[in-house]
Design an enzyme around this catalytic site. Structure first.
Site, PDB file in Angstrom:
ATOM      1  N   SER A 110       0.823  -1.196   0.000  1.00  0.00           N
ATOM      2  CA  SER A 110       0.000   0.000   0.000  1.00  0.00           C
ATOM      3  C   SER A 110       0.868   1.260   0.000  1.00  0.00           C
ATOM      4  O   SER A 110       1.640   1.486  -0.905  1.00  0.00           O
ATOM      5  CB  SER A 110      -0.966  -0.029   1.192  1.00  0.00           C
ATOM      6  OG  SER A 110      -1.855   1.040   1.159  1.00  0.00           O
ATOM      7  N   ASP A 244      -2.997   5.903  -3.665  1.00  0.00           N
ATOM      8  CA  ASP A 244      -1.795   5.351  -3.056  1.00  0.00           C
ATOM      9  C   ASP A 244      -1.252   4.234  -3.948  1.00  0.00           C
ATOM     10  O   ASP A 244      -1.745   4.016  -5.060  1.00  0.00           O
ATOM     11  CB  ASP A 244      -2.095   4.854  -1.645  1.00  0.00           C
ATOM     12  CG  ASP A 244      -3.057   3.670  -1.631  1.00  0.00           C
ATOM     13  OD1 ASP A 244      -3.782   3.469  -2.625  1.00  0.00           O
ATOM     14  OD2 ASP A 244      -3.087   2.944  -0.624  1.00  0.00           O
ATOM     15  N   ASP A 246      -1.379   0.916  -4.046  1.00  0.00           N
ATOM     16  CA  ASP A 246      -2.174  -0.214  -4.523  1.00  0.00           C
ATOM     17  C   ASP A 246      -3.582   0.175  -4.940  1.00  0.00           C
ATOM     18  O   ASP A 246      -4.414  -0.693  -5.214  1.00  0.00           O
ATOM     19  CB  ASP A 246      -2.220  -1.325  -3.471  1.00  0.00           C
ATOM     20  CG  ASP A 246      -3.084  -0.987  -2.271  1.00  0.00           C
ATOM     21  OD1 ASP A 246      -3.061   0.181  -1.842  1.00  0.00           O
ATOM     22  OD2 ASP A 246      -3.761  -1.889  -1.743  1.00  0.00           O
ATOM     23  N   ASP A 248      -6.177   1.657  -3.393  1.00  0.00           N
ATOM     24  CA  ASP A 248      -7.367   1.518  -2.550  1.00  0.00           C
ATOM     25  C   ASP A 248      -7.624   2.751  -1.698  1.00  0.00           C
ATOM     26  O   ASP A 248      -8.568   2.759  -0.897  1.00  0.00           O
ATOM     27  CB  ASP A 248      -7.298   0.257  -1.685  1.00  0.00           C
ATOM     28  CG  ASP A 248      -6.273   0.323  -0.560  1.00  0.00           C
ATOM     29  OD1 ASP A 248      -5.424   1.244  -0.566  1.00  0.00           O
ATOM     30  OD2 ASP A 248      -6.306  -0.550   0.327  1.00  0.00           O
TER      31      ASP A 248
END
Length: 473
Positions: A110, A244, A246, A248
């Site tokens: 992340s 961000d 990833d 999400d």
């Protein structure tokens, strides 16, 4: 075959569960460690689900392909078919697994620093629970092969994710909008552009790089704050969109390049969808309650598993219109929504694309900054002290909780007195002047996070800097 005790793995590697998945230093996430976690996840879910296929995905960190290969090798050894969906946003993999009724594993760190990575697990019915995390932690597994080649990429997951939003929003919904996409190293950068252009927007790519950039949507770096303003002046955008690493958690600016707070983005999205029940972590802005637009607001500990549990807790029937969101902007859809004859299926995992699109749709022909009008005058700011050990954070919070003089010395605004203490997650103090200071250890990295709320953005940031400055020394 080798017997591996996950508790021993956690103790010796430091790869442990945080707020969302198992995470640790890349150097500690060896092929054997990653294979053991994948095997443990499979052992935990097999008693409840028939598992013949598992979807795998990853972000763009350089370490991610190796970790995926280790997980794939462990799954194949257990007789499970690996459905490799390639590099894609975490919510895209979650949506695909939900649609297919299969489990999923995504390799992503992340927003955490470059030297770390993580593994996030999904059962066929959604994200694993804290009880599942405990069961994985206590598992004993047999592993053999821990490396191998990556399978061919199945594009179905990305295609389904794109179609989800092209079907829900009207055709040419964003025609005439000039949008910047701050791409950096986000795995969502290409799919975000595809969706925005598919809805009619004119898109300009910004800041693309092949070196990983750990964008934290709760603590935007000064360089990115300035970039937003500079890009807005240069290109005259209606908004700038980013995520961000990833994909999400969203990062969204108004027409001046000012990045919006994630919890305010969530509030706008919930209002656009006409939600009646909202679940948020304790760190979110109190404008959510003060705006008076939601029949139910439930606050939880920080982390998507707690928000998901909260959405399940408030569910009561067909009239439910349930959403959840976090201070980082990640948005979770807990029930089916309809608007103008189009439907949006539940997706109870953090997503960055939906909140970005709803902010643009809610602004309509006006400006994004106009969406702030009418909201209660409550502003939040946050930042962190990096390389601050979790044990030190916990000790500090314990001291502040038990010592009123220390609390006043470190946290209290000038001449203010505490009137409420919330220890749901960390230490959140409300003072008699209406200001709020909240400290908590990060669940993903050795960081101490500070959230402050006040009557102006400048005051909220001043409080954050004041508190962290005193703690730092």
């Amino acid at each position: 075959m080798k017997t591996v005790v996950i508790l021993d793995v956690m103790q010796h590697s430091g790869v442990t569960f945080g707020t969302s998945g198992a995470r640790g230093l890349v150097s500690a996430m060896t092929d054997e460690v990653c294979a053991a976690y994948a095997a443990a996840f499979l052992n935990v879910i097999r008693p409840s689900f028939k598992v013949t296929r598992i979807a795998l995905g990853m972000d763009l960190r350089p370490s991610s392909p190796r970790i995926v290969a280790a997980c794939a090798a462990a799954l194949k050894e257990q007789g499970v078919q690996v459905d490799f969906c390639g590099a894609l946003p975490t919510p895209a993999l979650a949506l695909y697994a939900q649609n297919e009724g299969i489990a999923a594993i995504v390799v992503t760190g992340s927003h955490i620093p470059f030297d770390r990575n993580g593994i996030k697990f999904y059962r066929p019915d959604g994200e694993i629970t804290k009880a599942d995390e405990l069961a994985i932690s206590e598992a004993v597994v047999q592993i053999g092969q821990v490396s191998g080649d990556l399978p061919a990429v199945n594009p179905a997951a990305l295609n389904q994710f794109v179609q989800r939003y092209l079907d829900f929003f009207p055709k040419d919904a964003f025609k005439g909008l000039r949008l910047g996409v701050y791409e950096h190293s986000s795995v969502a950068r290409d799919v975000l552009r595809t969706i925005l252009e598919g809805l009619g927007a004119e898109v300009t790519s910004l800041g693309r790089t092949e070196q990983f950039v750990p964008i934290d949507t709760e603590a935007v770096a000064e360089i990115d704050i300035q970039r937003g303003k500079d890009w807005s002046q240069q290109y005259h955008f209606d908004a700038i969109i980013s995520t961000d690493g990833d994909g999400d958690r969203p990062l969204i600016s108004d027409e001046t390049g000012n990045w919006l707070r994630g919890d305010i983005v969530g509030l706008i999205c919930a209002r656009y969808l006409k939600a009646n029940k909202v679940v948020v972590p304790v760190s979110c802005n109190t404008a959510i309650e003060l705006c008076g637009e939601f029949a139910t607001v439930l606050r939880t500990k920080i982390g998507s598993p707690y928000v998901i549990a909260g959405m399940q807790q408030v569910a009561s029937g067909e009239a439910d219109a349930i959403v959840g969101f976090e201070a980082n902007g990640g948005f979770l859809v807990g029930s089916r929504f309809s608007r103008d004859g189009s439907y949006l299926a539940p997706l109870p995992t953090r997503d960055s694309i939906l909140p970005a699109l709803t902010v643009l749709a809610a602004a309509g022909s006006g400006r994004v900054s106009d969406l702030m009008q009418g909201l209660p005058a409550r502003f939040t700011a946050s930042d962190r002290l990096q390389e601050f050990p979790v044990a030190s954070s916990r000790q500090l919070i314990e001291t502040l909780t038990s010592d009123p003089e220390a609390l006043l010395r470190y946290l209290a605004p000038e001449d203010a007195q505490p009137v409420d203490c919330d220890t749901t997650d960390g230490l959140r103090i409300r003072f008699n002047n209406g200001e709020i200071v909240h400290l908590r250890p990060s669940g993903n990295a050795p960081e101490l996070r500070c959230y402050c709320e006040a009557g102006s953005e400048a005051r909220a940031m001043q409080l954050v800097q004041r508190v962290l400055g005193k703690i730092k020394g």
